[in-house]
Design a protein around this motif. Structure first.
Motif, PDB file in Angstrom:
ATOM      1  N   TYR A  92       0.834  -1.201   0.000  1.00 37.89           N
ATOM      2  CA  TYR A  92       0.000   0.000   0.000  1.00 37.89           C
ATOM      3  C   TYR A  92       0.871   1.254   0.000  1.00 37.89           C
ATOM      4  CZ  TYR A  92      -4.342  -2.550   0.818  1.00 37.89           C
ATOM      5  OH  TYR A  92      -5.437  -3.353   0.704  1.00 37.89           O
ATOM      6  N   GLU A  93       1.973   1.228   0.785  1.00 40.12           N
ATOM      7  CA  GLU A  93       2.857   2.397   0.854  1.00 40.12           C
ATOM      8  C   GLU A  93       3.400   2.754  -0.527  1.00 40.12           C
ATOM      9  OE1 GLU A  93       5.936   2.960   3.746  1.00 40.12           O
ATOM     10  OE2 GLU A  93       4.992   1.541   5.112  1.00 40.12           O
ATOM     11  N   SER A  94       3.816   1.744  -1.299  1.00 43.39           N
ATOM     12  CA  SER A  94       4.396   2.020  -2.613  1.00 43.39           C
ATOM     13  C   SER A  94       3.371   2.623  -3.562  1.00 43.39           C
ATOM     14  CB  SER A  94       4.952   0.725  -3.215  1.00 43.39           C
ATOM     15  OG  SER A  94       3.899  -0.220  -3.434  1.00 43.39           O
ATOM     16  N   ASN A  95       2.085   2.302  -3.336  1.00 49.53           N
ATOM     17  CA  ASN A  95       1.030   2.867  -4.195  1.00 49.53           C
ATOM     18  C   ASN A  95       0.523   4.207  -3.686  1.00 49.53           C
ATOM     19  OD1 ASN A  95       0.973   0.684  -5.995  1.00 49.53           O
ATOM     20  ND2 ASN A  95      -0.334  -0.490  -4.615  1.00 49.53           N
ATOM     21  N   LEU A  96       0.883   4.563  -2.445  1.00 48.32           N
ATOM     22  CA  LEU A  96       0.359   5.790  -1.846  1.00 48.32           C
ATOM     23  C   LEU A  96       1.487   6.754  -1.488  1.00 48.32           C
ATOM     24  CD1 LEU A  96      -2.256   4.187   0.581  1.00 48.32           C
ATOM     25  CD2 LEU A  96      -2.723   5.322  -1.597  1.00 48.32           C
ATOM     26  N   ASP A  97       2.595   6.739  -2.262  1.00 45.58           N
ATOM     27  CA  ASP A  97       3.716   7.613  -1.920  1.00 45.58           C
ATOM     28  C   ASP A  97       3.349   9.083  -2.036  1.00 45.58           C
ATOM     29  OD1 ASP A  97       5.504   7.258  -5.097  1.00 45.58           O
ATOM     30  OD2 ASP A  97       3.400   7.619  -4.601  1.00 45.58           O
ATOM     31  N   GLN A  98       2.301   9.392  -2.829  1.00 45.85           N
ATOM     32  CA  GLN A  98       1.901  10.787  -2.931  1.00 45.85           C
ATOM     33  C   GLN A  98       1.316  11.297  -1.617  1.00 45.85           C
ATOM     34  OE1 GLN A  98       0.406   8.286  -4.332  1.00 45.85           O
ATOM     35  NE2 GLN A  98      -1.821   8.383  -4.154  1.00 45.85           N
ATOM     36  N   GLU A  99       0.965  10.410  -0.707  1.00 44.06           N
ATOM     37  CA  GLU A  99       0.446  10.818   0.587  1.00 44.06           C
ATOM     38  C   GLU A  99       1.567  11.215   1.562  1.00 44.06           C
ATOM     39  OE1 GLU A  99      -2.526  11.178   1.757  1.00 44.06           O
ATOM     40  OE2 GLU A  99      -3.758  10.419   0.134  1.00 44.06           O
ATOM     41  N   SER A 100       2.828  11.118   1.130  1.00 47.53           N
ATOM     42  CA  SER A 100       3.986  11.508   1.946  1.00 47.53           C
ATOM     43  C   SER A 100       4.032  10.726   3.263  1.00 47.53           C
ATOM     44  CB  SER A 100       3.982  13.010   2.231  1.00 47.53           C
ATOM     45  OG  SER A 100       3.992  13.730   1.039  1.00 47.53           O
ATOM     46  N   LEU A 101       3.760   9.447   3.182  1.00 46.96           N
ATOM     47  CA  LEU A 101       3.819   8.601   4.379  1.00 46.96           C
ATOM     48  C   LEU A 101       5.268   8.383   4.815  1.00 46.96           C
ATOM     49  CD1 LEU A 101       1.230   5.822   3.513  1.00 46.96           C
ATOM     50  CD2 LEU A 101       1.074   7.416   5.396  1.00 46.96           C
ATOM     51  N   LEU A 102       5.504   8.431   6.119  1.00 50.79           N
ATOM     52  CA  LEU A 102       6.805   8.021   6.640  1.00 50.79           C
ATOM     53  C   LEU A 102       6.856   6.507   6.801  1.00 50.79           C
ATOM     54  CD1 LEU A 102       7.301  10.743   9.394  1.00 50.79           C
ATOM     55  CD2 LEU A 102       8.416  10.635   7.164  1.00 50.79           C
ATOM     56  N   ARG A 103       5.765   5.987   7.333  1.00 43.14           N
ATOM     57  CA  ARG A 103       5.703   4.540   7.553  1.00 43.14           C
ATOM     58  C   ARG A 103       4.263   4.168   7.885  1.00 43.14           C
ATOM     59  NH1 ARG A 103       7.633   7.150  11.620  1.00 43.14           N
ATOM     60  NH2 ARG A 103       9.762   7.016  10.837  1.00 43.14           N
ATOM     61  N   MET A 104       3.964   2.888   7.823  1.00 38.98           N
ATOM     62  CA  MET A 104       2.693   2.366   8.287  1.00 38.98           C
ATOM     63  C   MET A 104       2.980   1.219   9.253  1.00 38.98           C
ATOM     64  SD  MET A 104       0.309   2.488   4.866  1.00 38.98           S
ATOM     65  CE  MET A 104      -1.193   2.287   5.826  1.00 38.98           C
TER      66      MET A 104
END
Length: 756
Positions: A92-104
């Motif tokens: 999910y992180e790789s598909n949502l990088d535009q959300e500027s996630l640090l981690r999940m």
């Protein structure tokens, strides 16, 4: 009277007019300053409300994402190991990088947390687990980042159960700066005086100017003023106050943001010097406009004094000829008819009144120049056919003919020849519109003596043609007059009712279940007939639409709503946005925008308090034109609502094509939502789609508590319907805003939560 005395009188009149103008300007400035100060305060409070609404909407979207990951994705599979669940989150992180996630990460039932970065964290006694157990969601204040402690992060979390009913928590960490850029509203770069704070004044996101907000204010202001401001924020949804911060006196407007587990508020600051500068600039512009108007009026007065003799022959000529086509105008044509009626030997004649079908729509779509081109083309064809001396034009597309009558077939053939030549010539001249003529025909009888009666009968025949009639002509018959008289009587009653102001605006409140507040109302019209009592709109609206009176009725309602808003503002009463229905006929009026903007300016109304409702049927044709008009309404800062959403054939395409702010779900979607699973899933899908598209949703026609509960759980928090309130008179609506059981109950529940 001598010239000297005449000029003395004229100069005296000019001097008196100038003195009156100066007195008027002085009074105007005093009153305008007071009103503008109040209007600016209202506007700033509205900006604060919009900012808070934006923040709450963006936060809700992020929680929807976590909810979807937990309940709809592979995480719901109870057979997955911790490692497999982290693999899913990494995907999910790789598909949502535009959300500027640090981690999940995820937290299991023991309170142990695992991150996609490989960290293991003990959350057993943390406020994350406590908040999830109490509220189901969690949102943190800025925290030190796990990898870079000097940097701040924001953590959000959502609880869910897997297939085996095991309790899990999915969380996401965001860089605080990126989170702020996404969550906070976007204002011009040069303006950054706003922030998100906790109720105790601690800065969460925004300008560092607001660190230890209330403590800083207390050092520069009277402590009682600061305490009153802080108390007002804590006890109500919004508050404002004039206070000094860092040596600058400003107007502060605050709006509460109620989240599950946290209560924050959004603060906006406007410098008093800037407000004063803007206000004086507007007053100065108004003065210059008034001065220009006075100078123009004075010039006209001088010209009127100097030139008062007119050539009577020219006036008479102008009185009988249409300046656009040079044909007779209606007055000249009536003289022509009366001369035929007075003739000793009367020949049989047919009087024809014809129009260009949907002429106003053509002008609205292709512009006034296209309308003028069509009118000129018709006049040219009438001249070429030899009818110049027996034809007339009057206003818009009304044409009149007086032709010798032999039999119906020959007359119809003559008229269809004019019709076909017009269509052919229009095609040759690249006129884009499909032009159609509608003919009303009256064959003169020996007993006819009055030209206006003849005109009326031809017009009755023409108006008897329905919108979708297969023929484009109609002959007058006596039965038509009875129908026309009945329709005319109702039309006259409507016109009289408009003059006597018998139409009353009712208000039906819109209630937000999540905030526990009345957030708006819809303006609805009723007819208070002096002898028939209260007449519902189902009786008079269709008649008004057919006669065109719907345009005047719509403007009557719009002006009345603006007047009510202005009175509530001046009386210091509570104000919420009011939505007003716009008919299809009004949408095609050239001066629609100028009328709305002038009315809003006239009553000094904040445009954010006026919302426009359009039905799907009103936008179902000429989509490009409707889109253009809606964009103009948006540019005027008016919110747009799509009423009866889902009842048409292209509902979903409108969400993509048109600049809609809010959709109003039609009652047909959820009247059986309590018992029909398909209805629930359809409504749920529409609400989620609208949320993704950043479109608000209102459920209209809600009647039961069960419907309210289901819709609220689906994400539709704004409700309109008889469950909360029927449409109310202005007086009852004012009482409802001041005291109603729903807001009282919500306030009580909020106080209990705060006490805990």
């Amino acid at each position: 009277m001598s010239n000297r005395k005449r000029w003395f009188i004229r100069i005296t009149a000019i001097v008196v007019t100038l003195a009156g103008f100066l007195l008027f300007v002085n009074q105007f400035f005093l009153q305008s300053k007071q009103r503008m100060e109040q209007e600016m305060a209202d506007t700033i409070q509205a900006i604060s409300w919009q900012g808070a609404d934006h923040i709450q909407h963006r936060l809700t979207s992020k929680f929807y994402l976590l909810e979807a990951l937990g309940t709809l994705g592979p995480l719901h599979d109870s057979s997955l190991t911790i490692s497999e669940r982290l693999d899913v989150l990494e995907g999910y992180e790789s598909n949502l990088d535009q959300e500027s996630l640090l981690r999940m990460g995820i937290i299991d039932a023991t309170g142990t947390g695992y991150t996609t970065g490989g960290d293991t964290i003990d959350f057993a006694l943390s406020d994350v687990v406590t908040s999830i157990q109490s509220h189901g969601v969690y949102l943190s204040v800025p925290l030190p980042d796990l990898d870079q402690p000097t940097q701040s992060m924001i953590r959000i979390a959502q609880g869910f159960d897997d297939e085996a009913s095991n309790a899990w928590i999915v969380f996401a960490d965001y860089a605080a700066a990126d989170f702020a850029a996404d969550i906070l509203p976007h204002y011009p770069e040069e303006y950054d005086r706003y922030a998100l704070l906790t109720l105790n004044g601690s800065l969460v996101l925004g300008n560092s100017r607001y660190e230890a907000f209330f403590t800083t204010l207390a050092g520069e202001n009277e402590s009682s003023e600061v305490t009153a401001f802080q108390t007002s924020i804590g006890q109500s949804s919004s508050a404002s106050a004039w206070l000094t911060l860092e040596g600058t006196e400003s107007l502060f407007a605050a709006e509460r943001i109620a989240l599950d587990g946290e209560d924050w508020f959004f603060i906006v600051e406007f410098d008093q010097a800037l407000l004063t500068q803007n206000m004086m600039s507007i007053l100065w512009q108004n003065f210059l406009l008034m001065l220009a108007f006075f100078a123009t009026a004075l010039l006209i007065l001088i010209i009127a004094f100097s030139f008062h003799d007119k050539d009577k022959a020219i006036i008479r000529s102008l009185a009988l000829r249409d300046k656009t086509t040079k044909l007779y105008n209606l007055n000249g044509f009536l003289f022509l008819i009366e001369s035929k009626l007075r003739a000793k030997k009367r020949e049989p004649y047919a009087f024809i009144h014809f129009v260009v079908h949907q002429f106003e729509r053509i002008e609205s779509t292709f512009g006034p120049s296209a309308g003028r081109e069509i009118i000129q083309l018709i006049a040219t064809i009438l001249r070429e056919q030899g009818y110049e001396s027996s034809s007339a034009h009057e206003g818009f597309s009304n044409f009149f003919l007086l032709l010798p009558y032999h039999d119906q077939s020959q007359l119809i053939q003559t008229l269809q020849l004019v019709h076909e030549r017009l269509r052919t010539r229009a095609h040759d001249q690249n006129i884009q519109s499909d032009i159609a003529l509608r003919f009303g025909i009256y064959v003169l009888e020996e007993s006819d003596q009055n030209a206006e009666d003849i005109l009326s009968k031809a017009n009755i025949a023409r108006t008897s043609l329905s919108e979708h009639s297969l023929v484009n002509y109609a002959f007058y018959q006596n039965e038509l007059k009875e129908t026309a008289v009945s329709q005319f009587t109702l039309d006259q009653d409507i016109q009289s009712a408009l003059i006597r102001r018998e139409f009353i605006v009712f208000y039906q409140p819109k209630y937000n279940v999540k905030s526990g507040r009345i957030v708006g109302a819809e303006a609805l019209v009723r007819w208070q007939h002096p002898s028939k009592g209260l007449i519902p709109p189902s009786i008079f609206i269709p008649a008004a639409e057919q006669s065109g009176a719907i345009i005047h009725l719509g403007r009557y309602i719009f002006e009345q709503v603006c007047s009510d808003l202005a009175q509530w503002r001046d009386q210091g009463q509570r104000i919420v946005p009011i939505s007003i229905n716009l008919s299809r006929a009004e949408l095609y009026q050239d001066n629609l925008m100028s009328f709305m903007q002038n009315t809003i300016v006239q009553y000094k109304i904040n445009p954010l308090l006026v919302e426009i409702e359009l039905t799907e049927s009103a936008v179902s044709k000429d989509l490009m034109y409707v889109k253009s008009m809606m964009q103009q309404l948006k540019q005027a800062n008016l919110k747009l609502l799509m009423d009866d959403f889902g009842t048409g054939y292209s509902s979903l395409s409108y969400l993509k094509t048109l600049p809609i702010d809010t959709i109003k779900l039609d009652r047909s979607f959820f009247f059986d939502i309590e018992i029909d699973a398909k209805s629930r899933e359809i409504v749920r899908a529409i609400i989620k789609l609208a949320t993704v598209l950043n479109i608000d949703v209102i459920a209209e026609g809600v009647e039961t508590a069960a419907q309210v509960d289901i819709l609220h759980k689906m994400g539709c928090s704004t409700i309109q319907g008889y469950f909360f309130s029927k449409p109310l008179t202005r007086e009852d609506y004012e009482k409802f805003l001041r005291d109603n059981p729903f807001e009282s109950k919500a306030k009580t529940q909020t106080k209990r939560r705060n006490a805990r």
